[in-house]
Design a protein around this motif. Structure first.
Motif, PDB file in Angstrom:
ATOM      1  N   GLY A  41      27.817 107.440  41.118  1.00 43.56           N
ATOM      2  CA  GLY A  41      26.935 108.267  40.299  1.00 43.56           C
ATOM      3  C   GLY A  41      26.556 109.599  40.929  1.00 43.56           C
ATOM      4  O   GLY A  41      25.872 110.409  40.312  1.00 43.56           O
ATOM      5  N   ILE A  42      26.986 109.838  42.176  1.00 41.04           N
ATOM      6  CA  ILE A  42      26.659 111.116  42.819  1.00 41.04           C
ATOM      7  C   ILE A  42      27.824 112.085  42.635  1.00 41.04           C
ATOM      8  O   ILE A  42      28.953 111.792  43.040  1.00 41.04           O
ATOM      9  N   ASN A  43      27.515 113.227  42.004  1.00 36.93           N
ATOM     10  CA  ASN A  43      28.561 114.213  41.705  1.00 36.93           C
ATOM     11  C   ASN A  43      28.424 115.509  42.484  1.00 36.93           C
ATOM     12  O   ASN A  43      29.288 116.374  42.409  1.00 36.93           O
ATOM     13  N   PHE A  44      27.296 115.628  43.177  1.00 31.06           N
ATOM     14  CA  PHE A  44      27.075 116.880  43.907  1.00 31.06           C
ATOM     15  C   PHE A  44      26.430 116.562  45.249  1.00 31.06           C
ATOM     16  O   PHE A  44      25.506 115.741  45.323  1.00 31.06           O
ATOM     17  N   SER A  45      26.945 117.198  46.282  1.00 34.21           N
ATOM     18  CA  SER A  45      26.446 116.922  47.617  1.00 34.21           C
ATOM     19  C   SER A  45      26.235 118.234  48.371  1.00 34.21           C
ATOM     20  O   SER A  45      27.016 119.179  48.222  1.00 34.21           O
ATOM     21  N   ALA A  46      25.166 118.275  49.158  1.00 38.04           N
ATOM     22  CA  ALA A  46      24.888 119.477  49.951  1.00 38.04           C
ATOM     23  C   ALA A  46      24.577 119.083  51.386  1.00 38.04           C
ATOM     24  O   ALA A  46      24.031 118.000  51.633  1.00 38.04           O
ATOM     25  N   LEU A  47      24.958 119.944  52.301  1.00 40.55           N
ATOM     26  CA  LEU A  47      24.646 119.741  53.719  1.00 40.55           C
ATOM     27  C   LEU A  47      23.919 120.984  54.224  1.00 40.55           C
ATOM     28  O   LEU A  47      24.388 122.106  54.030  1.00 40.55           O
ATOM     29  N   PHE A  48      22.755 120.769  54.832  1.00 38.09           N
ATOM     30  CA  PHE A  48      21.955 121.867  55.397  1.00 38.09           C
ATOM     31  C   PHE A  48      22.006 121.761  56.915  1.00 38.09           C
ATOM     32  O   PHE A  48      21.608 120.731  57.464  1.00 38.09           O
ATOM     33  N   ILE A  49      22.480 122.799  57.558  1.00 36.90           N
ATOM     34  CA  ILE A  49      22.501 122.816  59.021  1.00 36.90           C
ATOM     35  C   ILE A  49      21.631 123.979  59.504  1.00 36.90           C
ATOM     36  O   ILE A  49      21.882 125.140  59.136  1.00 36.90           O
ATOM     37  N   GLU A  50      20.635 123.661  60.321  1.00 34.03           N
ATOM     38  CA  GLU A  50      19.759 124.723  60.833  1.00 34.03           C
ATOM     39  C   GLU A  50      20.456 125.498  61.944  1.00 34.03           C
ATOM     40  O   GLU A  50      20.886 124.918  62.947  1.00 34.03           O
ATOM     41  N   LYS A  51      20.578 126.822  61.762  1.00 35.79           N
ATOM     42  CA  LYS A  51      21.135 127.709  62.791  1.00 35.79           C
ATOM     43  C   LYS A  51      19.986 128.511  63.393  1.00 35.79           C
ATOM     44  O   LYS A  51      18.832 128.306  63.009  1.00 35.79           O
ATOM     45  N   ASP A  52      20.300 129.482  64.281  1.00 38.96           N
ATOM     46  CA  ASP A  52      19.230 130.223  64.945  1.00 38.96           C
ATOM     47  C   ASP A  52      18.324 130.977  63.968  1.00 38.96           C
ATOM     48  O   ASP A  52      17.114 130.893  64.065  1.00 38.96           O
ATOM     49  N   ASN A  53      18.926 131.731  63.038  1.00 38.68           N
ATOM     50  CA  ASN A  53      18.078 132.540  62.151  1.00 38.68           C
ATOM     51  C   ASN A  53      18.278 132.250  60.678  1.00 38.68           C
ATOM     52  O   ASN A  53      17.815 132.998  59.832  1.00 38.68           O
ATOM     53  N   ASN A  57      35.033 122.770  43.661  1.00 35.88           N
ATOM     54  CA  ASN A  57      34.500 121.519  44.209  1.00 35.88           C
ATOM     55  C   ASN A  57      34.136 121.569  45.695  1.00 35.88           C
ATOM     56  O   ASN A  57      33.722 120.564  46.264  1.00 35.88           O
ATOM     57  N   ALA A  58      34.336 122.713  46.321  1.00 35.98           N
ATOM     58  CA  ALA A  58      33.991 122.838  47.752  1.00 35.98           C
ATOM     59  C   ALA A  58      33.582 124.269  48.020  1.00 35.98           C
ATOM     60  O   ALA A  58      34.386 125.184  47.846  1.00 35.98           O
ATOM     61  N   ALA A  59      32.334 124.446  48.397  1.00 39.21           N
ATOM     62  CA  ALA A  59      31.864 125.814  48.617  1.00 39.21           C
ATOM     63  C   ALA A  59      30.820 125.832  49.724  1.00 39.21           C
ATOM     64  O   ALA A  59      30.452 124.781  50.257  1.00 39.21           O
ATOM     65  N   GLY A  60      30.354 127.015  50.061  1.00 36.84           N
ATOM     66  CA  GLY A  60      29.343 127.115  51.106  1.00 36.84           C
ATOM     67  C   GLY A  60      28.590 128.418  50.990  1.00 36.84           C
ATOM     68  O   GLY A  60      28.985 129.313  50.241  1.00 36.84           O
ATOM     69  N   GLY A  61      27.520 128.513  51.733  1.00 36.28           N
ATOM     70  CA  GLY A  61      26.727 129.742  51.738  1.00 36.28           C
ATOM     71  C   GLY A  61      25.673 129.666  52.811  1.00 36.28           C
ATOM     72  O   GLY A  61      25.754 128.806  53.703  1.00 36.28           O
ATOM     73  N   ILE A  64      19.915 129.080  57.561  1.00 35.32           N
ATOM     74  CA  ILE A  64      20.418 127.728  57.279  1.00 35.32           C
ATOM     75  C   ILE A  64      21.817 127.860  56.702  1.00 35.32           C
ATOM     76  O   ILE A  64      22.041 128.627  55.752  1.00 35.32           O
ATOM     77  N   LYS A  65      22.776 127.145  57.275  1.00 39.85           N
ATOM     78  CA  LYS A  65      24.146 127.140  56.744  1.00 39.85           C
ATOM     79  C   LYS A  65      24.259 125.993  55.744  1.00 39.85           C
ATOM     80  O   LYS A  65      23.837 124.869  56.029  1.00 39.85           O
ATOM     81  N   LEU A  66      24.793 126.302  54.582  1.00 34.35           N
ATOM     82  CA  LEU A  66      24.924 125.260  53.557  1.00 34.35           C
ATOM     83  C   LEU A  66      26.380 125.005  53.211  1.00 34.35           C
ATOM     84  O   LEU A  66      27.197 125.929  53.167  1.00 34.35           O
ATOM     85  N   SER A  67      26.690 123.736  52.986  1.00 35.05           N
ATOM     86  CA  SER A  67      28.001 123.355  52.457  1.00 35.05           C
ATOM     87  C   SER A  67      27.762 122.565  51.187  1.00 35.05           C
ATOM     88  O   SER A  67      26.822 121.773  51.116  1.00 35.05           O
ATOM     89  N   PHE A  68      28.629 122.773  50.209  1.00 36.19           N
ATOM     90  CA  PHE A  68      28.510 122.045  48.938  1.00 36.19           C
ATOM     91  C   PHE A  68      29.827 121.373  48.582  1.00 36.19           C
ATOM     92  O   PHE A  68      30.894 121.923  48.828  1.00 36.19           O
ATOM     93  N   ARG A  69      29.736 120.195  47.996  1.00 36.00           N
ATOM     94  CA  ARG A  69      30.911 119.525  47.434  1.00 36.00           C
ATOM     95  C   ARG A  69      30.521 118.946  46.084  1.00 36.00           C
ATOM     96  O   ARG A  69      29.395 118.467  45.907  1.00 36.00           O
ATOM     97  N   SER A  70      31.443 118.995  45.128  1.00 37.20           N
ATOM     98  CA  SER A  70      31.152 118.378  43.838  1.00 37.20           C
ATOM     99  C   SER A  70      32.357 117.602  43.347  1.00 37.20           C
ATOM    100  O   SER A  70      33.475 117.793  43.831  1.00 37.20           O
ATOM    101  N   LYS A  71      32.074 116.705  42.412  1.00 37.37           N
ATOM    102  CA  LYS A  71      33.153 115.988  41.728  1.00 37.37           C
ATOM    103  C   LYS A  71      33.125 116.483  40.289  1.00 37.37           C
ATOM    104  O   LYS A  71      32.055 116.729  39.742  1.00 37.37           O
ATOM    105  N   GLY A  72      34.279 116.608  39.650  1.00 40.31           N
ATOM    106  CA  GLY A  72      34.296 117.006  38.248  1.00 40.31           C
ATOM    107  C   GLY A  72      34.079 118.491  38.086  1.00 40.31           C
ATOM    108  O   GLY A  72      34.513 119.283  38.918  1.00 40.31           O
ATOM    109  N   HIS A  73      33.337 118.870  37.059  1.00 37.30           N
ATOM    110  CA  HIS A  73      33.304 120.281  36.670  1.00 37.30           C
ATOM    111  C   HIS A  73      32.132 121.069  37.225  1.00 37.30           C
ATOM    112  O   HIS A  73      32.009 122.257  36.981  1.00 37.30           O
ATOM    113  N   PHE A  74      31.223 120.431  37.981  1.00 31.75           N
ATOM    114  CA  PHE A  74      30.085 121.206  38.500  1.00 31.75           C
ATOM    115  C   PHE A  74      30.594 122.299  39.452  1.00 31.75           C
ATOM    116  O   PHE A  74      31.233 122.003  40.458  1.00 31.75           O
TER     117      PHE A  74
END
Ligand code: 5GP
Ligand code: MN
Length: 341
Positions: free
Chosen positions: A268-280, A309-313, A282-292
């Motif tokens: 049931g999970i279609n979207f996932s995010a990862l938050f990594i704290e850097k010095d100044n 289905n795979a992005a970051g910011g 936050i680095k984010l990674s995203f993954r999705s299933k389907g059309h999100f």
């Protein structure tokens, strides 16, 4: 899918007209960016071209074993040499990225260089950053695209072992060993040729995937156990890791690679995010299933980009505020899950 033959003539002209070729991967390069870079390097070596390689900031440990990897110059470690290479090149080939921001601190020098520039990439929406942009998001990896271009230029076929190994690394890392991404029957036909070239796939898999430290594995356990939040009503799950979390597990670059994929295995999970704290920031990674559209989400709210289905910011605030902002904008976009799912 783009018609490659429209591009290969021009690409071939650029290759033939160039004496000094510089191949550049993106900042914090993944297996595909380095794989595509090394494959092209081995191709140019085989046909007797003068070729150099550069990476903007580093090379992850798990890629250093690859044939030719020691020849990759790191801009932030040897600026003088890298600037000389950038200035002296008559052709710069940028691999697996389509925005000059992905060149990190090398961006200014590359833009200022008089070299002709070519982009070979499979991300969406390329910026107008080169004389020739070959961009095909239907390819599972830039490595796959590189191989098709080289074959087209080289009368249908090109292969040697180091080249095959580099392409194989690019393809498996961008598809999670054939688990996700835009791989196709065409990909497997290429992989069949790579295997026929004599590469030992078990050895490569071991070097890429079974090469972790015990601390890394423990960090993964901790992340799943203590830092993963599941929001079933938003079909979303996220993991966050602070600087002190990372320190506690003796984190080294690359340790969190792949963590963002794990919550997608929850039903049931279609979207996932990862938050990594850097010095100044936050680095984010995203993954999705389907059309999100992870990439639209990343570019609209987190100055990033990537694939569907795979992005970051990234986001310049505290970890706490970034998560709060993420939840706010997620709520505004939750209709996108409900539309077709
Ligand atoms: P990862 O989560 O593995 O770091 O990145 C996944 C995808 O998102 C990659 O294809 C990468 O190109 C893209 N990506 C990650 N971070 C950024 C970013 O800060 N800016 C842009 N434009 N793309 C990113
Ligand atoms: Mn790629």
């Amino acid at each position: 899918m783009i018609d490659l033959s429209k591009y290969t003539k021009e690409l071939s002209k650029h290759f033939s007209a160039s004496e000094n070729i510089l191949l550049i991967c993106h900042i914090n390069p993944d297996g595909d960016s380095v794989g595509a870079q090394l494959a092209l390097y081995h191709y140019f070596k085989a046909i007797g071209k003068n070729v150099d390689m550069m990476a903007p900031n580093n090379l992850q440990e798990f890629l250093k074993w690859m044939d030719g990897a020691v020849q990759i110059n790191i801009f932030t470690k040897d600026r003088k040499k890298c600037k000389t290479l950038i200035e002296g090149a008559d052709l710069i080939v940028m691999l697996d990225f389509n925005q000059t921001g992905r060149l990190g601190e090398a961006e200014k020098s590359v833009i200022a260089s008089k070299a002709r520039k070519v982009v070979i990439d499979h991300h969406l929406d390329p910026e107008n950053v080169a004389d020739l942009i070959i961009s095909d998001p239907s390819k599972c990896s830039t490595s796959e695209l590189v191989h098709e271009l080289i074959c087209d230029i080289n009368g249908g076929k090109f292969m040697n072992r180091s080249y095959a190994e580099a392409l194989y690394v690019g393809i498996i890392t961008d598809t999670g060993n054939f688990e996700h991404g835009a791989y196709s029957s065409r990909t497997f036909r290429i992989v069949a040729d790579l295997l026929d070239s004599g590469i030992i796939k078990e050895q490569i898999i071991n070097l890429i995937y079974n090469n972790f430290s015990a601390d890394r594995l423990r960090l993964q356990g901790f992340a799943l156990n203590k830092r993963m939040v599941v929001i079933p009503e938003f079909k979303t799950s996220y993991i966050y890791l602070s600087k002190s979390d990372l320190k506690e597990y003796n984190h080294v670059k690359g340790d969190t690679e792949g963590f963002v994929n794990m919550p997608l295995s929850i039903k049931g999970i279609n979207f996932s995010a990862l938050f990594i704290e850097k010095d100044n920031f936050i680095k984010l990674s995203f993954r999705s299933k389907g059309h999100f559209p992870s990439n639209e989400f990343a570019s609209q709210y987190f100055s990033g980009g990537g694939h569907l289905n795979a992005a970051g910011g990234e986001y310049s605030d505290t970890l706490e505020n970034t998560i709060a902002y993420f939840l706010k904008v997620l709520k505004e976009n939750v209709w996108r899950f409900e539309e077709k799912d």
